[in-house]
Design an enzyme around this catalytic site. Sequence first.
Site: not given
Ligand SMILES: [Zn+2]
Length: 263
Positions: A162-163, A166, A172, A221
């Site tokens: 996930h990071e 980014h 998101h 999320y």
């Molecule tokens: Zn995030």
Amino acid sequence: MFFFKTFLFLIVVFYHEAETFKLDLSKIISTSDESSGKALNNWNILKSGNAEEQGNYFEGDIILNLDQRNGIRLPTQKWDKGIIPYKIEGGFSSKQKNVISDAIDQIQKKTCLKFRPRGGEEDYILITNENTGCWSSVGKIGNAQKVNLQDECLLKFGTVIHELLHAIGFYHEQSRSDRDIFVKILTENILSDRRDNFMKLNEGEDETFGVSYDYESVMHYSPLAFTSNGKPTIKSLKGEKSNMGQREKLSEKDIKKINKMYC
Ligand SMILES: [Zn+2]
């Protein structure tokens, strides 16, 4: 006078309602934040969602360049030829380093992106483990750019993915401009000072690469993100989605989007 006051009151009420998801620039944290690290130390995965949803950063884990939000489609913010130089720094255990390299391996195997240990490249990802939470910038921002992974961020392989996503250039999933067709944001269950985290982009601001909404995205999320009361803050409008907020792997649509962006 009475009517005027009532009118004024109604305007204030409606304005306030409309402002719920507007961004308050004065609250944006654009540097590492120790209180986010402490919040993550006290985190309970069963009660409050994913590790990267505990931070005080923009949307929990994004270091935002305020002039950047619309600009992710500019070529300068993509990594040249899909090659991402990186360096790991700080006190990671060998087990934690394995989690990081497994995450990198999965991205490399499933997409055309290539991670390379940094040689002399000017622009690169510096993976650190300060006690300041899980966070990253979005896209290539130039020079050394940190992706921070506090110990708790390494409990799930998908949090590392996930990071890194980014840093590769993705926001998101539930901030897409079309998200209201697919999910309902349950504002009443969101911590009152974290409602800004559920903003959505305007049409034309986001880049979906023609890929449809993805509940299973590693960038979505979790249902309990920023909950004030242990109840869901986001729910599917298309039947129950048990995998929403998963941090196990890249979804098929994540892979498709990365490849459309870079290959
Ligand atoms: Zn995030």
